[in-house]
Design a protein around this motif. Structure first.
Motif, PDB file in Angstrom:
ATOM      1  N   PRO A 197       0.708  -1.098  -0.037  1.00 21.19           N
ATOM      2  CA  PRO A 197      -0.109   0.080   0.055  1.00 21.19           C
ATOM      3  C   PRO A 197       0.899   1.243  -0.009  1.00 21.19           C
ATOM      4  CG  PRO A 197       0.109  -0.954   2.188  1.00 21.19           C
ATOM      5  CD  PRO A 197       0.793  -1.899   1.200  1.00 21.19           C
ATOM      6  N   LEU A 248      -3.481   3.342   4.105  1.00 21.21           N
ATOM      7  CA  LEU A 248      -2.479   2.440   4.636  1.00 21.21           C
ATOM      8  C   LEU A 248      -0.949   2.779   4.195  1.00 21.21           C
ATOM      9  CD1 LEU A 248      -4.406  -0.881   5.215  1.00 21.21           C
ATOM     10  CD2 LEU A 248      -4.150   0.937   6.752  1.00 21.21           C
ATOM     11  N   GLN A 249      -0.808   3.905   3.639  1.00 18.00           N
ATOM     12  CA  GLN A 249       0.502   4.281   2.881  1.00 18.00           C
ATOM     13  C   GLN A 249       1.580   3.973   3.827  1.00 18.00           C
ATOM     14  OE1 GLN A 249       1.875   7.601   3.234  1.00 18.00           O
ATOM     15  NE2 GLN A 249       3.292   7.538   1.454  1.00 18.00           N
ATOM     16  N   SER A 304      -3.922   0.346  -0.959  1.00 16.27           N
ATOM     17  CA  SER A 304      -4.503  -0.101   0.231  1.00 16.27           C
ATOM     18  C   SER A 304      -5.940  -0.677  -0.154  1.00 16.27           C
ATOM     19  CB  SER A 304      -4.643   1.310   0.881  1.00 16.27           C
ATOM     20  OG  SER A 304      -3.666   2.014   1.139  1.00 16.27           O
TER      21      SER A 304
END
Length: 411
Positions: A47, A52-53, A94
């Motif tokens: 991601p 959710l980086q 994500s």
């Protein structure tokens, strides 16, 4: 989006929306590598954008560090030949469906010999399923064990997970609450993804066991932005302790509502969301003093702890979960690379068998897999103090530092 690389230019800035684009550059080969022969390809669907980086970019940094170390030393010894390692990365934004599809592409099109996973059960389970279907080994982390195992009731054969077990982790909130004076009233805020379902159920079961009164429980879909009624009910129930499990953007929305209603609980546990580097700054200061279970913290005494802190804390802006994610990413990549070396082959079955035989200490801790393909590590509790996530509860469930109450960011 695909990156084929053995040394990527990383961005470690944490961004909370899906509109962010990763700035990266691609190359082949690693600095100083001497290996001949075809590269050993390892794939990862991460991601790199989306909510959710922070997990994805940190995992990529950890994976790349392990690959670079091997290439700088001349490559992997496979059947008596030194071969370079190539990390092939795709951005799943994500999204679980995309992660599963990309895993299949990496196996079929890029012909990777193994996979390194994304993070969290909603992403890791689809990749695990793709690995099972193809008979390709896959290693995961930043994926709580019970929720991940629940993705395949028959048991995983080709997928392996290194992280904390929710049963131990869900003790830490009550153990930390025992360190301060409260009215022992608890309110739960959990989303309906795998993590929220498993953890929410355990917290509800354990509250009474630890001597706490569960006075309110809210469950909601991921992406919820309106918490007005839920916060009002928790406030009316006079809960001193908030335990939540939400993704980072939802965590900010939740904090904003607490602030809007002038509700400042003694303790605010912000699981998953609070494991985002720089979260107090990203939340405009609201997350200052919030707590979160953590897999890495200064003072845990993990192997090479100081080395990783010295190398990465400056660019990350402090000692936090992003650093821990780098450590865990590096560790599982090392497990995989060590397994390929032990197998002396790129045969998937041989690599899978070598992974299962792992019994060694890495920067994430001692890793040895059980019959369920899981290797449990220990969660501690940390509290955001400025840019650092400070350990307040250690691996033995004992006080490690004073807990600041009430939650400073909500005062």
């Amino acid at each position: 989006m695909k990156f084929t690389t053995s040394r990527l230019a990383m961005t470690t800035a944490v961004v909370m929306t899906a509109s962010v684009v990763l700035a990266g550059c691609a190359s082949s080969g690693g600095g100083g590598q001497e290996g001949g022969g075809d590269p050993v390809k390892i794939g990862a669907s991460l991601p790199l954008t989306g909510p959710l980086q922070a997990f994805g970019t940190s995992l990529q940094t950890g994976y790349q560090k392990a690959v670079d170390e091997v290439n700088d030393a001349g490559g992997l010894d496979v059947d008596g030949t030194k071969r370079p390692v190539q990390l092939v990365v795709q951005d799943n934004a994500s999204t679980g469906d995309t992660a599963g599809s990309q895993a299949r592409d990496l196996i079929l099109d890029d012909e990777v010999v193994a996979l390194l996973g994304p993070a969290t059960p909603p992403l890791s389970i689809p990749v695990s399923s793709a690995a099972e279907q193809a008979g390709i080994p896959a290693l995961f982390t930043i994926t709580p064990l019970e929720a991940w195992k629940g993705g395949n009731p028959d048991g995983w054969k080709w997928a392996w997970d290194v992280f904390f077990d929710e049963d131990q982790m869900t003790d830490t909130q009550f153990q930390t609450a025992d360190l301060v004076e409260t009215n022992k009233k608890v309110a739960l805020f959990t989303d309906q993804e795998e993590d929220g379902i498993v953890m929410g159920g355990l917290w509800a079961e354990k509250a009474a066991e630890f001597g706490y009164d569960l006075v309110y429980q809210a469950q909601f879909p991921v992406g919820n932005t309106n918490f007005s009624s839920q916060v009002a009910e928790a406030k009316a129930a006079d809960a001193d302790i908030i335990i939540s499990q939400v993704i980072p953007p939802d965590g900010i929305a939740l904090l904003k509502e607490f602030k809007a209603q002038s509700y400042d609980p003694e303790l605010f546990f912000l699981e998953k969301a609070g494991n985002t580097g720089g979260y107090p700054e990203l939340s405009g200061g609201l997350a200052d003093g919030t707590l979160a279970a953590n897999w890495f913290a200064e003072g845990m005494g993990l192997d090479r702890e100081g080395e990783f802190i010295d190398e990465f804390s400056g660019e990350l802006g402090g000692v936090n979960s992003d650093l821990g994610t780098i450590v865990y990413g590096y560790s599982i990549a090392k497990v995989l690379l060590d397994a390929i070396t032990a197998a002396g082959s790129t045969d998937p079955g041989a690599i899978n068998q070598a992974i299962g035989a792992t019994d060694a200490t890495y920067p994430a801790g001692h890793i040895a897999f059980g019959d369920d393909n899981a290797a449990a590590t220990i969660a501690v509790q940390t509290q955001w103090v400025g840019n650092d996530a400070v350990m307040v509860l250690d691996a033995d469930g004992k006080a490690a530092a004073d807990v600041v109450v009430p939650t400073p960011g909500l005062e």
